[in-house]
Design a protein around this motif. Structure first.
Motif, PDB file in Angstrom:
ATOM      1  N   HIS A 299      10.304  10.597 -13.227  1.00  0.00           N
ATOM      2  CA  HIS A 299       9.405  10.369 -12.096  1.00  0.00           C
ATOM      3  C   HIS A 299       9.710  11.400 -11.008  1.00  0.00           C
ATOM      4  N   PHE A 300       9.332  12.651 -11.289  1.00  0.00           N
ATOM      5  CA  PHE A 300       9.370  13.775 -10.347  1.00  0.00           C
ATOM      6  C   PHE A 300      10.748  14.410 -10.137  1.00  0.00           C
ATOM      7  N   THR A 301      11.852  13.799 -10.580  1.00  0.00           N
ATOM      8  CA  THR A 301      13.160  14.353 -10.241  1.00  0.00           C
ATOM      9  C   THR A 301      13.871  14.913 -11.474  1.00  0.00           C
ATOM     10  N   ASN A 302      14.555  16.044 -11.280  1.00  0.00           N
ATOM     11  CA  ASN A 302      15.337  16.700 -12.334  1.00  0.00           C
ATOM     12  C   ASN A 302      16.782  16.852 -11.892  1.00  0.00           C
ATOM     13  N   GLU A 345       2.775  11.449 -13.800  1.00  0.00           N
ATOM     14  CA  GLU A 345       1.872  12.371 -13.093  1.00  0.00           C
ATOM     15  C   GLU A 345       2.222  13.849 -13.292  1.00  0.00           C
ATOM     16  N   ILE A 346       2.007  14.314 -14.498  1.00  0.00           N
ATOM     17  CA  ILE A 346       2.281  15.713 -14.840  1.00  0.00           C
ATOM     18  C   ILE A 346       1.512  16.674 -13.934  1.00  0.00           C
ATOM     19  N   MET A 347       0.234  16.396 -13.725  1.00  0.00           N
ATOM     20  CA  MET A 347      -0.590  17.315 -12.945  1.00  0.00           C
ATOM     21  C   MET A 347      -0.151  17.365 -11.483  1.00  0.00           C
ATOM     22  N   VAL A 348       0.292  16.234 -10.943  1.00  0.00           N
ATOM     23  CA  VAL A 348       0.761  16.199  -9.555  1.00  0.00           C
ATOM     24  C   VAL A 348       2.063  16.981  -9.421  1.00  0.00           C
ATOM     25  N   TYR A 349       2.986  16.759 -10.348  1.00  0.00           N
ATOM     26  CA  TYR A 349       4.262  17.477 -10.335  1.00  0.00           C
ATOM     27  C   TYR A 349       4.011  18.989 -10.350  1.00  0.00           C
ATOM     28  N   ALA A 350       3.182  19.447 -11.272  1.00  0.00           N
ATOM     29  CA  ALA A 350       2.948  20.889 -11.418  1.00  0.00           C
ATOM     30  C   ALA A 350       2.115  21.439 -10.271  1.00  0.00           C
ATOM     31  N   GLY A 351       1.063  20.733  -9.885  1.00  0.00           N
ATOM     32  CA  GLY A 351       0.182  21.216  -8.825  1.00  0.00           C
ATOM     33  C   GLY A 351       0.863  21.286  -7.474  1.00  0.00           C
ATOM     34  N   ASN A 352       1.596  20.237  -7.115  1.00  0.00           N
ATOM     35  CA  ASN A 352       2.265  20.231  -5.813  1.00  0.00           C
ATOM     36  C   ASN A 352       3.471  21.163  -5.778  1.00  0.00           C
ATOM     37  N   GLY A 353       4.060  21.438  -6.938  1.00  0.00           N
ATOM     38  CA  GLY A 353       5.228  22.310  -6.967  1.00  0.00           C
ATOM     39  C   GLY A 353       4.903  23.787  -7.023  1.00  0.00           C
ATOM     40  N   ARG A 375       1.818  22.699 -19.648  1.00  0.00           N
ATOM     41  CA  ARG A 375       1.935  22.810 -21.107  1.00  0.00           C
ATOM     42  C   ARG A 375       3.309  22.337 -21.581  1.00  0.00           C
ATOM     43  N   ASN A 376       4.363  22.805 -20.914  1.00  0.00           N
ATOM     44  CA  ASN A 376       5.717  22.441 -21.332  1.00  0.00           C
ATOM     45  C   ASN A 376       6.003  20.959 -21.110  1.00  0.00           C
ATOM     46  N   MET A 377       5.432  20.379 -20.070  1.00  0.00           N
ATOM     47  CA  MET A 377       5.638  18.946 -19.824  1.00  0.00           C
ATOM     48  C   MET A 377       4.928  18.112 -20.889  1.00  0.00           C
ATOM     49  N   LEU A 378       3.770  18.563 -21.340  1.00  0.00           N
ATOM     50  CA  LEU A 378       3.088  17.866 -22.432  1.00  0.00           C
ATOM     51  C   LEU A 378       3.896  17.957 -23.726  1.00  0.00           C
ATOM     52  N   GLN A 438      -1.769  15.171 -30.409  1.00  0.00           N
ATOM     53  CA  GLN A 438      -0.356  15.061 -30.790  1.00  0.00           C
ATOM     54  C   GLN A 438      -0.095  13.769 -31.573  1.00  0.00           C
ATOM     55  N   GLY A 439      -0.919  12.741 -31.322  1.00  0.00           N
ATOM     56  CA  GLY A 439      -0.638  11.414 -31.863  1.00  0.00           C
ATOM     57  C   GLY A 439       0.494  10.743 -31.120  1.00  0.00           C
ATOM     58  N   THR A 440       0.596  11.013 -29.811  1.00  0.00           N
ATOM     59  CA  THR A 440       1.723  10.512 -29.018  1.00  0.00           C
ATOM     60  C   THR A 440       1.261   9.663 -27.845  1.00  0.00           C
ATOM     61  N   ILE A 441       0.227   8.869 -28.036  1.00  0.00           N
ATOM     62  CA  ILE A 441      -0.236   7.992 -26.968  1.00  0.00           C
ATOM     63  C   ILE A 441      -0.620   6.640 -27.581  1.00  0.00           C
ATOM     64  N   ASP A 442       0.033   5.587 -27.105  1.00  0.00           N
ATOM     65  CA  ASP A 442      -0.188   4.243 -27.651  1.00  0.00           C
ATOM     66  C   ASP A 442      -1.033   3.378 -26.726  1.00  0.00           C
ATOM     67  N   TYR A 443      -1.136   3.756 -25.463  1.00  0.00           N
ATOM     68  CA  TYR A 443      -2.004   3.076 -24.505  1.00  0.00           C
ATOM     69  C   TYR A 443      -2.318   4.074 -23.403  1.00  0.00           C
ATOM     70  N   LEU A 444      -3.285   3.785 -22.574  1.00  0.00           N
ATOM     71  CA  LEU A 444      -3.637   4.655 -21.462  1.00  0.00           C
ATOM     72  C   LEU A 444      -2.967   4.137 -20.197  1.00  0.00           C
ATOM     73  N   GLY A 445      -1.968   4.865 -19.698  1.00  0.00           N
ATOM     74  CA  GLY A 445      -1.334   4.522 -18.422  1.00  0.00           C
ATOM     75  C   GLY A 445      -1.987   5.319 -17.308  1.00  0.00           C
ATOM     76  N   ILE A 446      -2.545   4.618 -16.322  1.00  0.00           N
ATOM     77  CA  ILE A 446      -3.378   5.265 -15.309  1.00  0.00           C
ATOM     78  C   ILE A 446      -2.853   4.962 -13.910  1.00  0.00           C
ATOM     79  N   ASN A 447      -2.582   6.022 -13.142  1.00  0.00           N
ATOM     80  CA  ASN A 447      -2.329   5.925 -11.701  1.00  0.00           C
ATOM     81  C   ASN A 447      -3.605   6.340 -10.983  1.00  0.00           C
ATOM     82  N   THR A 448      -4.207   5.460 -10.219  1.00  0.00           N
ATOM     83  CA  THR A 448      -5.490   5.806  -9.611  1.00  0.00           C
ATOM     84  C   THR A 448      -5.531   5.393  -8.152  1.00  0.00           C
ATOM     85  N   TYR A 449      -5.972   6.331  -7.319  1.00  0.00           N
ATOM     86  CA  TYR A 449      -6.073   6.080  -5.883  1.00  0.00           C
ATOM     87  C   TYR A 449      -7.370   6.621  -5.282  1.00  0.00           C
TER      88      TYR A 449
END
Length: 592
Positions: A299-302, A345-353, A375-378, A438-449
């Motif tokens: 969740h955003f931290t490394n 939130e891959i797109m938020v991490y990459a876009g804001n960074g 790409r690398n996060m995916l 990829q076949g790597t999604i079992d449900y849709l997790g959505i953050n929406t605002y």
């Protein structure tokens, strides 16, 4: 003269051929679009052209794309005709101005020559009539082409409005009918529907100093997270006091929490067993109180060591993250963690960074680097997914996908329609299609605002209509967004269940009137989507359980169902929005 007539005849012939080929733009557009799709299918799997053209898109999107290209080709031909008409007109005026007939009639005394010139004059008059006829015909074709261009333009706008304008539910009618029915009027959720709340480690635990966010705060001087909500020390008491019904808590069915990578793997390959034990005890506590744990791994931290190796810019990131994920899955999986979120939130991490410069590493305008990070996060998600499945093949795994609803500023503005459509495919649909491939999604997790208004040649945060209210983040409080989001994402992968992994509003007022209204109206839309339109939403997690550290915004935004006056004290006070949410959970119904 003969040479000029030959040239003019060639131009006339070409013009007639152009008139006859009115279907040329459509044929060219179809060929161009099919060519793009064919090229995309041959490109590497994770290249953006492969994803954008080969994986994404609906039938209506393909039809619109071909028609839009046809409109562009048609307008190019219209411009060519206008230019050709102007050139030919200029040539005809030049021929009249410098005609040899006038000077010949003035100075020639030879009768035969006069007769010859007279014949030539008649031919020129006839030629002038022909040219005038051709000119009139050309003007007619230009007028028809211009009319066709306008019709096609507004036809495309109408097509976009019919097929792409966001659906809405009739909130006013629901509320008015509820008022007529009195206090017993309710909207019901299914008995097995999960209500919960969300948190993230860095934002609530406090005392995380071994990651890139803490380093970023020290280097830039922005507000520091520090103790945050101190949940590293208060988690157990918070579960008893804030969540359990017998203590007046929210009576949540589920809690989303994250584990802090830098705590668990402070150095590469070195794992802190005490930190793992603590997280394991939290999972056990949740199960003891019949609360479903939903665990987020990133969740955003490394960790700083990972950042020093290049972070997600490093193509070996999927290999670097795998040991951490495997270790956590082996420890927490047997404790009963069945629902996992790999990355938030891959797109938020990459876009804001890398575009906005608001997140670490604080760089801006680096679109190419941002795309590489996405790409690398995916690819990291794929590695993390496989590591979890090695431990528990029945685990349910996804990402938490941040959503933005892109709307054109006007459905009479074709450029903003196209820009909104491209933004929507890139930001919303493309990552989901990659996970599906990829076949790597079992449900849709959505953050929406939020939603975004899109202008010509770009997008910006804005409002479709001036809102009556805004959150403390400056976002419009449009209660249709949650309903529209689940409908849109269900259209991508209708076979998958949806979990709303984040949704909420920043409202620091006490009482929190905006949160109370927004939560109620948004959940009404969610109930309509579930009950009336059979959208398979199985859970809703409100962001957030308590006020916390909101990244570059610091402690100013108050998203919590429990208010905390951070960073000044740690006292938890339930908000009116929290009390309403508790009532909805207890009844599994929304009072109208």
């Amino acid at each position: 003269m003969k040479f000029e007539q030959t040239i003019r005849a060639a131009i006339i012939s070409k013009s007639i051929n152009m008139h006859a080929s009115s279907s040329t733009p459509l044929i060219l557009a179809t060929i161009a679009w099919l060519f793009l799709i064919a090229v995309a299918s041959l490109c590497p799997t994770y290249s953006y052209i492969h994803i954008f053209f080969h994986l994404c898109g609906t039938p209506s999107g393909h039809i619109f794309s071909v028609a839009f290209l046809a409109w562009i080709f048609h307008d190019c031909r219209l411009i060519w005709r206008l230019v050709s008409f102007c050139i030919n007109t200029k040539r005809r005026w030049r021929n009249v101005k410098y005609s040899p007939l006038t000077s010949a009639n003035t100075y020639s005394d030879d009768e035969a020559e006069k007769q010859s010139l007279s014949t030539l004059e008649e031919q020129c008059k006839q030629s002038g009539k022909n040219e005038q006829s051709i000119s009139t015909t050309s003007l007619r074709w230009i007028a028809l082409d211009l009319a066709a261009s306008v019709i096609l333009y507004f036809g495309l706008c109408l097509f976009a409005y019919i097929f792409w304008s966001p659906p809405t539910f009739d909130l006013d009618n629901i509320l008015s009918n509820g008022a007529e029915d009195g206090d017993d009027a309710m909207l019901t959720f299914p008995p097995n529907f999960t209500f919960g709340a969300s948190t993230s480690a860095y934002q609530v635990e406090g005392y995380n100093f071994n990651n890139q966010w803490s380093k970023f705060e020290n280097e830039t001087g922005i507000e520091r997270c520090g103790a945050a909500a101190d949940m590293w020390n208060t988690f157990e008491s918070d579960i008893h006091n804030l969540i359990l019904a017998e203590n007046g808590g929210l009576h949540l069915d589920a809690l989303r929490l994250s584990v802090e990578w830098s705590r668990i793997e402070p150095q590469q390959g070195v794992f802190d067993e005490a930190a793992l034990d603590k997280y394991a005890s939290w999972i056990a506590l949740l199960h003891e109180n019949e609360i479903e744990p939903i665990v987020t791994l990133h969740h955003f931290t490394n960790p700083i060591w990972f950042e020093d190796l290049g972070g997600f810019e490093n193509d070996t990131a999927p290999l670097l993250v795998a040991p951490f994920v495997r270790k956590v899955a082996e420890r927490l999986g047997p404790q009963g963690v069945d629902i996992w979120i790999t990355i938030n939130e891959i797109m938020v991490y990459a876009g804001n960074g890398y575009l906005m410069g608001e997140f670490p590493p604080g760089r801006s305008g680096e679109l190419g680097t941002m795309l590489k990070v996405v790409r690398n996060m995916l690819l990291c998600h794929e590695s993390m997914y496989n590591a979890i499945k090695e431990t528990n093949k029945d685990a349910s795994v996804s990402i938490a996908k941040n959503t933005i609803l892109y709307h054109p500023k006007s459905y009479f503005d074709l450029i903003s329609i196209v820009t909104a459509a491209i933004s929507d495919v890139y930001y919303n649909e493309m990552p989901i299609r990659v996970l599906k491939q990829q076949g790597t999604i079992d449900y849709l997790g959505i953050n929406t605002y939020i939603r975004m208004k899109v202008a010509k040649f770009g997008s910006f945060m804005g409002f479709i209509n001036p809102p009556d209210e805004q959150s403390d983040m400056g976002w419009d409080l449009e209660s249709q967004v949650l309903y529209q989001t689940v409908k849109q994402y269900n259209s991508y992968l209708p076979e998958l269940d949806i979990i709303i992994t984040e949704h909420g509003v920043a409202d620091g007022n006490m009482p929190d009137v905006r949160r109370k209204r927004f939560v109620k109206e948004s959940l009404i839309g969610l109930a309509v989507a579930i009950n009336d339109e059979r959208v398979p939403v199985r859970g809703y997690l409100h962001w957030s359980l308590v006020d916390n550290f909101e990244w570059s915004s610091g402690f100013a935004p108050h998203f919590g169902l429990y208010h905390i006056n951070l960073p000044n004290d740690q006292k938890r006070t339930i908000t009116e929005g929290g009390e309403l949410y508790r009532d909805i959970i207890d009844m599994h119904q929304i009072p109208l």
